[in-house]
Write a protein that holds these residues in place. Structure first.
Motif, PDB file in Angstrom:
ATOM      1  N   PRO A  44       0.807  -1.237   0.000  1.00 32.73           N
ATOM      2  CA  PRO A  44       0.000   0.000   0.000  1.00 32.73           C
ATOM      3  C   PRO A  44       0.830   1.271   0.000  1.00 32.73           C
ATOM      4  O   PRO A  44       0.432   2.276  -0.583  1.00 32.73           O
ATOM      5  CB  PRO A  44      -0.814  -0.140   1.305  1.00 32.73           C
ATOM      6  CG  PRO A  44      -0.956  -1.613   1.492  1.00 32.73           C
ATOM      7  CD  PRO A  44       0.358  -2.200   1.016  1.00 32.73           C
ATOM      8  N   ASP A  45       2.018   1.256   0.647  1.00 31.91           N
ATOM      9  CA  ASP A  45       2.862   2.459   0.649  1.00 31.91           C
ATOM     10  C   ASP A  45       3.390   2.779  -0.740  1.00 31.91           C
ATOM     11  O   ASP A  45       3.689   3.934  -1.050  1.00 31.91           O
ATOM     12  CB  ASP A  45       4.040   2.284   1.616  1.00 31.91           C
ATOM     13  CG  ASP A  45       3.594   2.350   3.064  1.00 31.91           C
ATOM     14  OD1 ASP A  45       4.404   1.990   3.932  1.00 31.91           O
ATOM     15  OD2 ASP A  45       2.454   2.775   3.317  1.00 31.91           O
ATOM     16  N   ASN A  47       1.626   2.081  -3.442  1.00 34.57           N
ATOM     17  CA  ASN A  47       0.441   2.288  -4.286  1.00 34.57           C
ATOM     18  C   ASN A  47      -0.622   3.043  -3.498  1.00 34.57           C
ATOM     19  O   ASN A  47      -1.669   2.497  -3.166  1.00 34.57           O
ATOM     20  CB  ASN A  47      -0.110   0.946  -4.767  1.00 34.57           C
ATOM     21  CG  ASN A  47       0.913   0.127  -5.534  1.00 34.57           C
ATOM     22  OD1 ASN A  47       1.103   0.309  -6.724  1.00 34.57           O
ATOM     23  ND2 ASN A  47       1.581  -0.791  -4.835  1.00 34.57           N
ATOM     24  N   PRO A  48      -0.332   4.315  -3.131  1.00 35.23           N
ATOM     25  CA  PRO A  48      -1.280   5.063  -2.310  1.00 35.23           C
ATOM     26  C   PRO A  48      -2.550   5.412  -3.088  1.00 35.23           C
ATOM     27  O   PRO A  48      -2.605   5.304  -4.308  1.00 35.23           O
ATOM     28  CB  PRO A  48      -0.480   6.316  -1.947  1.00 35.23           C
ATOM     29  CG  PRO A  48       0.482   6.493  -3.076  1.00 35.23           C
ATOM     30  CD  PRO A  48       0.855   5.091  -3.509  1.00 35.23           C
ATOM     31  N   ASP A  50      -6.969   5.498  -3.601  1.00 34.30           N
ATOM     32  CA  ASP A  50      -8.087   4.563  -3.596  1.00 34.30           C
ATOM     33  C   ASP A  50      -8.592   4.311  -5.017  1.00 34.30           C
ATOM     34  O   ASP A  50      -9.777   4.070  -5.233  1.00 34.30           O
ATOM     35  CB  ASP A  50      -9.219   5.129  -2.719  1.00 34.30           C
ATOM     36  CG  ASP A  50     -10.269   4.075  -2.374  1.00 34.30           C
ATOM     37  OD1 ASP A  50      -9.883   2.916  -2.141  1.00 34.30           O
ATOM     38  OD2 ASP A  50     -11.457   4.402  -2.370  1.00 34.30           O
ATOM     39  N   SER A  54      -4.997   0.841  -7.438  1.00 28.07           N
ATOM     40  CA  SER A  54      -4.426   0.769  -6.090  1.00 28.07           C
ATOM     41  C   SER A  54      -5.129  -0.301  -5.261  1.00 28.07           C
ATOM     42  O   SER A  54      -4.487  -1.076  -4.547  1.00 28.07           O
ATOM     43  CB  SER A  54      -4.530   2.128  -5.393  1.00 28.07           C
ATOM     44  OG  SER A  54      -3.751   3.091  -6.054  1.00 28.07           O
ATOM     45  N   HIS A  58      -3.531  -3.556  -3.488  1.00 30.49           N
ATOM     46  CA  HIS A  58      -3.664  -3.839  -2.055  1.00 30.49           C
ATOM     47  C   HIS A  58      -4.183  -5.263  -1.839  1.00 30.49           C
ATOM     48  O   HIS A  58      -3.715  -5.973  -0.944  1.00 30.49           O
ATOM     49  CB  HIS A  58      -4.616  -2.830  -1.411  1.00 30.49           C
ATOM     50  CG  HIS A  58      -4.149  -1.413  -1.516  1.00 30.49           C
ATOM     51  ND1 HIS A  58      -4.926  -0.324  -1.157  1.00 30.49           N
ATOM     52  CD2 HIS A  58      -2.972  -0.890  -1.958  1.00 30.49           C
ATOM     53  CE1 HIS A  58      -4.246   0.778  -1.368  1.00 30.49           C
ATOM     54  NE2 HIS A  58      -3.066   0.471  -1.849  1.00 30.49           N
ATOM     55  N   ASP A 148      -6.711   6.538   3.142  1.00 33.90           N
ATOM     56  CA  ASP A 148      -5.948   7.756   2.893  1.00 33.90           C
ATOM     57  C   ASP A 148      -6.914   8.933   2.736  1.00 33.90           C
ATOM     58  O   ASP A 148      -8.043   8.772   2.271  1.00 33.90           O
ATOM     59  CB  ASP A 148      -5.099   7.617   1.628  1.00 33.90           C
ATOM     60  CG  ASP A 148      -3.984   6.587   1.790  1.00 33.90           C
ATOM     61  OD1 ASP A 148      -3.543   6.389   2.935  1.00 33.90           O
ATOM     62  OD2 ASP A 148      -3.569   5.992   0.786  1.00 33.90           O
ATOM     63  N   ARG A 260       2.968  14.222   1.353  1.00 36.83           N
ATOM     64  CA  ARG A 260       2.418  13.056   2.051  1.00 36.83           C
ATOM     65  C   ARG A 260       2.797  13.094   3.525  1.00 36.83           C
ATOM     66  O   ARG A 260       3.972  13.194   3.872  1.00 36.83           O
ATOM     67  CB  ARG A 260       2.955  11.773   1.414  1.00 36.83           C
ATOM     68  CG  ARG A 260       2.487  10.503   2.124  1.00 36.83           C
ATOM     69  CD  ARG A 260       3.223   9.304   1.558  1.00 36.83           C
ATOM     70  NE  ARG A 260       2.849   8.065   2.230  1.00 36.83           N
ATOM     71  CZ  ARG A 260       3.502   6.924   2.094  1.00 36.83           C
ATOM     72  NH1 ARG A 260       4.557   6.861   1.294  1.00 36.83           N
ATOM     73  NH2 ARG A 260       3.117   5.852   2.732  1.00 36.83           N
ATOM     74  N   LYS A 262       2.560  10.787   6.627  1.00 32.65           N
ATOM     75  CA  LYS A 262       2.303   9.384   6.978  1.00 32.65           C
ATOM     76  C   LYS A 262       1.566   9.282   8.311  1.00 32.65           C
ATOM     77  O   LYS A 262       1.927   9.927   9.296  1.00 32.65           O
ATOM     78  CB  LYS A 262       3.628   8.624   7.045  1.00 32.65           C
ATOM     79  CG  LYS A 262       3.471   7.114   7.161  1.00 32.65           C
ATOM     80  CD  LYS A 262       4.817   6.431   7.034  1.00 32.65           C
ATOM     81  CE  LYS A 262       4.689   4.922   7.162  1.00 32.65           C
ATOM     82  NZ  LYS A 262       3.841   4.340   6.108  1.00 32.65           N
ATOM     83  N   GLY A 275      -4.349   5.633   7.970  1.00 33.00           N
ATOM     84  CA  GLY A 275      -3.931   5.900   6.598  1.00 33.00           C
ATOM     85  C   GLY A 275      -3.054   7.141   6.532  1.00 33.00           C
ATOM     86  O   GLY A 275      -2.667   7.707   7.564  1.00 33.00           O
ATOM     87  N   ASP A 276      -2.752   7.577   5.344  1.00 32.26           N
ATOM     88  CA  ASP A 276      -1.891   8.746   5.153  1.00 32.26           C
ATOM     89  C   ASP A 276      -2.725   9.945   4.710  1.00 32.26           C
ATOM     90  O   ASP A 276      -3.813   9.797   4.151  1.00 32.26           O
ATOM     91  CB  ASP A 276      -0.812   8.454   4.106  1.00 32.26           C
ATOM     92  CG  ASP A 276       0.113   7.321   4.534  1.00 32.26           C
ATOM     93  OD1 ASP A 276       0.245   7.109   5.760  1.00 32.26           O
ATOM     94  OD2 ASP A 276       0.686   6.651   3.671  1.00 32.26           O
TER      95      ASP A 276
END
Length: 396
Positions: A44-45, A47-48, A50, A54, A58, A148, A260, A262, A275-276
């Motif tokens: 996921p990090d 491929n941020p 939604d 992505s 995930h 995110d 970003r 985190k 999430g980020d």
């Protein structure tokens, strides 16, 4: 799941070696190498967001992690291989060559779960065989990473160059405050989902020997269900959260750049990480200075005589201390002078330059004395042919 918990029902229908792209006799080193490559590609990090792509990455990451959790552990791998061998050969009552849940009514979980308790079932058989006792399903819900969150922040020109800490008011999806994300009425007790036996997912046949995991429709992947849903969130376990956070915008950020942060996104579920937060920065323009990469730009008006005869003029800098530009005689309109070390700060701590561009000003109105002087200049230079080159090839 620890090795003492025995085998899981869905192992019989999953080819973890195929998930990792390795042969059944692959060495532990090859399995580990394949896992690291796939995990890095689908994490996921890496491929941020939604987006559909992505979300697919995930899901792929979860499959890879599940496969490595089994065949990457020598103890679990031995058990898995024996279960798969029994399943492929029809041993222990498995249908030979796979099963079709829609045709024969056979469910692998029947052989392992509570529904087999009255006759012992394969849960007891495999538990005794591998030293794990009865196969158990954990009642601990699976941790989920929070979503995110994206927002926009507008800062000043100088703040973008020097860095600034800003307050952001965020509204995002979060666990329901009344049921803490469980989806159950506060004060009630959950029980293991009978649809997925507490796994959080169900195995769906796609035809032939292939199958895939899908989130359990009964519990939504939470593994536990409540007979009485939470009245606040209607059993969804989700709500909206409004909060204010402090966000540090680094020095040198550019207009439109995405930062970003985190762990500043939506809260996770069941102890999962947050999430980020992605902040798109908008920079307000400066009334005097512009920006070109790591350099600042400045348009400097000069008079005709300063450009023609040369001059020393003072120009401002962003720090407030002016610097002196030396214009040589005959400076043309549009010439750019570089003042080193007066630009934007770079990531490595060095500073860009100030680019000062000369703009020769033509007065709209001349007083009598100035007009006489200009007319005298015209007479003195009447022999020059500035536009001669324009007509050199006109007749060819």
């Amino acid at each position: 799941m620890s090795t003492s918990e025995g085998v899981r029902p869905d192992w019989a229908t999953k080819d973890f070696y195929q998930v990792l792209g390795v042969p059944k006799d692959a060495s532990a080193a090859d399995i580990k190498k394949a896992y690291r490559t796939l995990a890095r590609e689908n994490h996921p990090d890496s491929n941020p967001g939604d987006s559909p792509d992505s979300r697919a990455k995930h899901a792929r990451f979860k499959e890879v992690a599940e496969a490595y959790d089994v065949v990457g552990d020598p103890d679990k791998r031995t058990k898995y291989d024996e279960v798969r061998a029994a399943y492929a050969s029809g041993g222990f009552g498995f249908p030979r060559g796979g099963y079709d849940a829609g045709q024969g009514g056979f469910d692998v979980s029947d052989l392992f779960g509570d529904r087999a308790r009255s006759g012992g079932g394969l849960g007891d058989m495999f538990g005794d065989l591998f030293g794990g006792g009865r196969a158990r399903t954990s009642a601990q819900p699976r941790a989920r990473r929070g979503a995110d969150v994206e927002t926009t922040a507008t800062i000043g020109f100088t703040e973008a160059l020097e860095g600034v800490t800003i307050s952001l008011r965020l509204t995002s999806d979060a666990p329901c405050p009344d049921c803490s994300g469980t989806g159950g009425k506060p004060g009630t007790t959950p029980h293991i989902c009978t649809e997925c036996e507490g796994a959080g997912f169900v195995v769906v046949s796609t035809g032939g020997a292939f199958s895939m995991n899908e989130t359990c429709p009964a519990c939504g992947g939470r593994q536990l269900v409540y007979d009485q849903p939470c009245p606040t969130c209607q059993g969804s376990g989700r709500g909206m959260s409004a909060r204010t956070i402090q966000a540090r915008i680094p020095a040198g950020v550019k207009d439109g750049q995405k930062i970003r942060l985190k762990g500043k996104g939506a809260a996770g579920e069941s102890g999962g990480p947050a999430g980020d937060l992605f902040v798109t920065v908008k920079v307000r323009p400066h009334r005097t200075f512009g920006r070109k990469g790591d350099n600042l730009t400045l348009d400097v008006p000069v008079s005709f005589d300063e450009a023609a005869l040369g001059a020393e003029i003072k120009v401002p800098t962003l720090t407030g201390t002016p610097v002196t530009l030396k214009l040589p005689a005959g400076t043309p309109n549009g010439r750019t002078f570089r003042v080193r070390g007066k630009g934007a700060r770079r990531n490595d701590g060095t500073v860009g330059d100030l680019l000062a561009t000369v703009e020769v000003q033509v007065p709209a109105v001349l007083d009598p004395a100035a007009r006489e002087a200009v007319e005298a200049y015209r007479r003195a230079t009447s022999g020059s042919r500035l536009r001669a080159n324009l007509f050199g090839d006109a007749g060819s």
